[in-house]
Design an enzyme around this catalytic site. Structure first.
Site, mmCIF file in Angstrom:
data_model
loop_
_atom_site.group_PDB
_atom_site.id
_atom_site.type_symbol
_atom_site.label_atom_id
_atom_site.label_comp_id
_atom_site.label_asym_id
_atom_site.label_seq_id
_atom_site.Cartn_x
_atom_site.Cartn_y
_atom_site.Cartn_z
ATOM 1 N N ARG A 95 0.854 -1.195 0.000
ATOM 2 C CA ARG A 95 0.000 0.000 0.000
ATOM 3 C C ARG A 95 0.885 1.237 0.000
ATOM 4 O O ARG A 95 1.669 1.455 0.926
ATOM 5 C CB ARG A 95 -0.906 -0.023 1.232
ATOM 6 C CG ARG A 95 -1.762 1.211 1.444
ATOM 7 C CD ARG A 95 -2.520 1.054 2.756
ATOM 8 N NE ARG A 95 -3.408 2.167 3.042
ATOM 9 C CZ ARG A 95 -3.075 3.244 3.734
ATOM 10 N NH1 ARG A 95 -1.832 3.373 4.182
ATOM 11 N NH2 ARG A 95 -3.945 4.192 3.979
ATOM 12 N N LEU A 96 0.749 2.049 -1.022
ATOM 13 C CA LEU A 96 1.549 3.265 -1.147
ATOM 14 C C LEU A 96 0.789 4.403 -0.478
ATOM 15 O O LEU A 96 -0.088 5.033 -1.062
ATOM 16 C CB LEU A 96 1.843 3.553 -2.624
ATOM 17 C CG LEU A 96 2.611 2.442 -3.357
ATOM 18 C CD1 LEU A 96 2.799 2.798 -4.825
ATOM 19 C CD2 LEU A 96 3.963 2.165 -2.691
ATOM 20 N N ASP A 97 1.143 4.646 0.769
ATOM 21 C CA ASP A 97 0.427 5.605 1.608
ATOM 22 C C ASP A 97 0.661 7.038 1.131
ATOM 23 O O ASP A 97 1.802 7.433 0.859
ATOM 24 C CB ASP A 97 0.899 5.450 3.059
ATOM 25 C CG ASP A 97 0.270 6.460 3.991
ATOM 26 O OD1 ASP A 97 -0.943 6.371 4.221
ATOM 27 O OD2 ASP A 97 1.002 7.353 4.474
ATOM 28 N N ALA A 98 -0.438 7.806 1.045
ATOM 29 C CA ALA A 98 -0.371 9.246 0.718
ATOM 30 C C ALA A 98 0.487 9.498 -0.520
ATOM 31 O O ALA A 98 1.157 10.528 -0.631
ATOM 32 C CB ALA A 98 0.167 10.034 1.910
ATOM 33 N N ILE A 99 0.443 8.585 -1.469
ATOM 34 C CA ILE A 99 1.373 8.615 -2.595
ATOM 35 C C ILE A 99 1.195 9.852 -3.479
ATOM 36 O O ILE A 99 2.144 10.323 -4.106
ATOM 37 C CB ILE A 99 1.233 7.319 -3.435
ATOM 38 C CG1 ILE A 99 2.399 7.164 -4.414
ATOM 39 C CG2 ILE A 99 -0.104 7.270 -4.152
ATOM 40 C CD1 ILE A 99 3.725 6.919 -3.730
#
Length: 565
Positions: free
Chosen positions: A234-238
Site C-alpha cells: 500500500r503506497l500511503d499518501a502517494i
C-alpha cells in the site's frame, strides 16, 4: 541466461522511458544500473498466486488491535484469526508495524524494523504462512527522529538532498492541504535554520524524490518487504510525493512516473505483488493511478464508497448511489478496485464532491455528530477550512437511534453486503467484522479524532463476547462471516466478473454480477415487493437464505438477497 539478459534489457528500457521526465540523463546513468543490480540479487518467487479472485477478502487491522497479556500482539492476531476467521479471510493488511513516533504508526522511525511492542519479523513471516499480507509503504514522509532526518540535521553528506528545503516567503496557496497544520516546519541544521516541507505534521518529514538516492532507497525497501512476505504494498499518501511550486503538489506527472517505475520493478522481480495506491481524493483523480490499466497501480481505493453508502442507508434512497455506480469504469484484467467502508482513517468527504450536493454532505456531517462522531478539517490555502473526513465507527455512523439494535444490525449488514457484492476486492476493517462501537474513552485518552475507531481489544473479553450468541458482537460477526463465506465460493463475485446496475425501486440497490447473480439490497426501513419473474426467468436460488425464489417476493427492511439463476 539469454532469457535473463532479455528481461534485464526490457526492464532497463522501461525504467529509462518511465523516469526520463523525473531524473536527468546523467542521474539515470547512475540510478538504473544500481536498480538492475538490486534486481539481480532478488530471490525467485515460485508458485505465487498471480492475480485476485472471488476468494480474496482482506482484513484491515493494526498489529495490536487484539491483545493478550504476555504475548506479542502479532502472535495474538494470528492465533485469533486462525481460530475464528481463517475460513473467510485470504489476506491481512497490517497497518504500519514499524517503530514510530506519532500518528499511530505513520511517522516511521525505521522502515526495516518491527516495533518491538508488536513482535518481530518472525511473527510477520509466520502470519504470511497463513495469509497474504499487505504492508504499508509510508514513503511520502519519515519521522523526524529517523536516522535519515537526524543525519540531514547533522550535515551528513549522504542525506543532504533527502528532504525538501523551502523558502517560507514564497506563495504556497496553490498547494493541496490534507490537514489544518503548517506546510513548512523550521529546523536548526548544520547549514543553519531551514524550513522543511512537512505535509502532514512537524513530525512527518517529506522525502525529496527529486533526489535519485531517495528513489533507490525506497525501491530497495519495497523489495525488502516482498522478501519479508508482502503480497500487497500500500503506497500511503502517494499523491503528495512530488513538490512543484505554483501547482497543487498532488498527482503530478512525476508522481505517476514514480509509481509506474515501482510497478516495472515489481513486474520484473515479483509479479505476484500488487501495488495499491492510497489517494483520498475525488474519483477522477483517484482512478488516474490505474495508468493505462497495466503500468501503474493494480488496485485503487474506492474512496467514494464509504460516504456514499452512508448517505444511501441514511436516506433510504438509491438515486445518487445508482447514478455513481452505473458510471463506474470497467477495469482491465490486471486492475481492480479495493472496496472498503471503514478503515483506521475516517470517512473521507472529498471523494463525494460532485456526487453529493453540499446540502447532502452537510446532512452527513450532522448525523455523524449526532451519533457521537467528530469532523476533521483541512486548510484550503485561502485562510478558510472545509470538512476533510468524518471520524466515527462505521456501525455508529449508520445507526438510527429510533431503531432497536437488531434492526441497526440489519442495516449495518446491508451496507457490508453492498461492499462485498461489488466488483473489486473487499477490504474489511477489523472493528466492522467484530461489531465494534465508538471508542469514546480512546478518543478522550488519545486526544485526536481518529482514535474513535482504533480501539485495542483484550482477547479474553473479545472471545467471551463472540461466544455469547446474544451479544451485539456475536450477532454482527456471525452474519458478516456468513455472507463472506458465500462470496468466496461463488465465481460470480470475482473482481473481474461483469457488473450491471438495474433500476427496480428507489428503496433497492439491484445489480447483476456475471449476469447470473442478481444482488438485491433493501436500503430502507420499508417493505418492498419485488417481481423476480420480471427480472429473472424461472426459479432462482437465494444464496443468502439457501431457498428457492419465484414470482413476487417481499424484501424486508435492510434485507440482502443474492439471487442466482
Amino acid at each position: 541466461m539469454a532469457q535473463e539478459q532479455t528481461a534485464n534489457s526490457q526492464v532497463k528500457k522501461d525504467l529509462q522511458q518511465i523516469l526520463a521526465g523525473v531524473y536527468s540523463p546523467t542521474e539515470l546513468n547512475e540510478l538504473i544500473p544500481s536498480l538492475l543490480n538490486v534486481i539481480a540479487n532478488q530471490p525467485e518467487y515460485v508458485g505465487k498466486k498471480q492475480w485476485v479472485d472471488q476468494s480474496d477478502v482482506i482484513l484491515i487491522t493494526y498489529g495490536d488491535s487484539i491483545k493478550r497479556q504476555g504475548e506479542s500482539p502479532l502472535q495474538t492476531l494470528r492465533e485469533f484469526l486462525n481460530d475464528n476467521a481463517a475460513d473467510v479471510l485470504s489476506a491481512v493488511h497490517i497497518l504500519p508495524f514499524y517503530p514510530y513516533t506519532s500518528d499511530d504508526g505513520f511517522s516511521v522511525v525505521d522502515y526495516r524494523k518491527i516495533n518491538p511492542e508488536l513482535g518481530d519479523w518472525q511473527d510477520v513471516q509466520s502470519l504470511s504462512n497463513n495469509y497474504d499480507l499487505m504492508f504499508d509503504g509510508v514513503i511520502n514522509h519519515i519521522s523526524k527522529s529517523s536516522d535519515w532526518f537526524q543525519g540531514y540535521l547533522k550535515g551528513e553528506a549522504q542525506y543532504r538532498e533527502f528532504f525538501t528545503e523551502a523558502n517560507p516567503y514564497r506563495d504556497y496557496s496553490s498547494v493541496t492541504r490534507p490537514r489544518a497544520l503548517p506546510l513548512l516546519t523550521m529546523f536548526d541544521t548544520a547549514y543553519g535554520k531551514k524550513h522543511i516541507w512537512t505535509t502532514f505534521s512537524d513530525d512527518q518529514i517529506d522525502l525529496n524524490f527529486r533526489c535519485p538516492a531517495v528513489f533507490q532507497q525506497i525501491a530497495e525497501l519495497l523489495l525488502f518487504y516482498v522478501q519479508q512476505g508482502a503480497s500487497y504494498i500500500r503506497l500511503d499518501a502517494i499523491g503528495f510525493i512530488w513538490k512543484e511550486l505554483d501547482t497543487p503538489c498532488i498527482h503530478q506527472p512525476q508522481t505517476h512516473a514514480i509509481v509506474q517505475a515501482l510497478r516495472a520493478l515489481m513486474n520484473a522481480v515479483a509479479p505476484h505483488v500488487k501495488l495499491i495506491t492510497e489517494t483520498n481524493v475525488p474519483h477522477g483523480d483517484n482512478i488516474s493511478y490505474f495508468g493505462n490499466g497495466y503500468n501503474e497501480a493494480h488496485l485503487v481505493y474506492q474512496f467514494p464508497l464509504p460516504p456514499l453508502t452512508l448517505h444511501t442507508l441514511q436516506t433510504g434512497n438509491n438515486e445518487e448511489f445508482v447514478k455513481w455506480m452505473s458510471g463506474l469504469e470497467s477495469c482491465t484484467q490486471r486492475t481492480t478496485f479495493f472496496n472498503f467502508l471503514a478503515s483506521h482513517d475516517g470517512i473521507g468527504v472529498r471523494p463525494v464532491e460532485g456526487i453529493l450536493s453540499q446540502e447532502q454532505i452537510n446532512q452527513l456531517l450532522s448525523v455523524v455528530q449526532r451519533n457521537g462522531g467528530r469532523v476533521s478539517f483541512k486548510d484550503n490555502g485561502d485562510g478558510t477550512q472545509s470538512p476533510y473526513e468524518l471520524n466515527i465507527n462505521y456501525f455508529d455512523a449508520l445507526r438510527d437511534p429510533d431503531l432497536d439494535d437488531d434492526v441497526n444490525i440489519d442495516r449495518f449488514i446491508a451496507a457490508q453486503a453492498l461492499l462485498i457484492s461489488m466488483a473489486g476486492v473487499p477490504g474489511v476493517y477489523i472493528h466492522s467484522l467484530l461489531g465494534s462501537r465508538n471508542d469514546i474513552k480512546g478518543l478522550e485518552n488519545q486526544g485526536h479524532n481518529r482514535a474513535i475507531n482504533r480501539e485495542k481489544l483484550a482477547l479474553e473479553k473479545l472471545v467471551s463476547e463472540l461466544n455469547n450468541p446474544n451479544s451485539h458482537r456475536a450477532k454482527v460477526f456471525v452474519r458478516f462471516k456468513h455472507i463472506l463465506s458465500i462470496r468466496r465460493k461463488n465465481s460470480s463475485f470475482a473482481p473481474g466478473a461483469s457488473q450491471r446496475v438495474i433500476a427496480l425501486s428507489k428503496h433497492l440497490i439491484t445489480f447483476f454480477r456475471n449476469e447470473d447473480v442478481l444482488v438485491v439490497i433493501n436500503i430502507s426501513n420499508h417493505v418492498v415487493e419485488l417481481d423476480v419473474e420480471a427480472v429473472l426467468s424461472g426459479v432462482t436460488h437465494d444464496l443468502i437464505l439457501g431457498n428457492s425464489v419465484s414470482g413476487v417476493v417481499t424484501v424486508k427492511p435492510y434485507q440482502v438477497m443474492w439471487l442466482k439463476k
